[in-house]
Design a protein around this motif. Structure first.
Motif: not given
Length: 191
Positions: A44, A64, A66, A96-98, A104, A108, A111, A127-128, A154
């Motif tokens: 990240l 995971n 957010a 991280p996840s959207n 999210e 990067d 975050i 990274t996302k 999340n």
């Protein structure tokens, strides 16, 4: 002359045995990475490629995450869990996840800054990525297959033992200090 021949033969056989031993050790090292960890993700903070095989032999908690979720405060507990048990062989890995509620949205760098500046996160983060659906990352695809459960929101968690076996999945409401989760981690660390 025979004595010299014997010495050379013994030396040659010793060299061959040492070479074979070294090659066997190398083969074991390259195959010792469990399939579930045999993936590369970008870190990240700087997007440098990270091989998850570096965590082989550790107990791994995959989460995971957010930044704008009702469960975001779990970062603090995850960092505490990582700090307490990392010397015994635990590593927490954040992804991280959207995927859930668009919670999210940042890039990067945003975050990474949020995680470190708000919660002091030092455990490895990547990274996302997507943790469900058609774009699911390969690690989460394997975790889903192994447990039969897809992240529902999340801060969904998966525990992997030292041998690379997926032990359990935990819902988002399972906090990092949950007695069952901690007991499962301690049991996996003891094995």
């Amino acid at each position: 002359m025979r004595r010299l021949f014997r010495i050379l033969t013994i030396a040659t056989l010793g060299f061959i045995a040492n070479t074979a031993s070294t090659l066997n050790a190398f083969a074991e090292d390259t195959t010792s990475c469990p399939a579930v960890l045999n993936h590369k993700f970008k870190r990240l903070q700087d997007e440098s490629a990270q091989d998850l095989c570096q965590y082989s032999g550790k107990v791994t908690l995959v989460v995971n995450t957010a930044s704008y979720c009702g469960f975001t405060s779990q970062y603090e507990g995850l960092e505490a869990l990582h700090a307490k048990y990392n010397p015994k062989g635990l590593v927490v890995l954040g992804f991280p996840s959207n995927d859930f509620g668009q919670q999210e949205p940042g890039n990067d760098k945003q975050i990474a800054d949020f995680c470190f500046n708000t919660y002091g996160v030092k455990f490895p983060m990547f990274t996302k990525t997507s943790v469900k659906g058609k774009d699911v990352n390969p690690l989460h695809a394997q975790l889903i297959q192994a447990t039969g459960t897809t992240p529902k929101w999340n801060f969904y968690k998966y525990l992997i033992d030292r041998k690379g076996n997926v032990v359990a999945a935990y819902s988002s409401v399972t906090t990092p200090d949950d007695k069952k989760l901690v007991a499962d981690i301690e049991k996996a660390l003891a094995q």
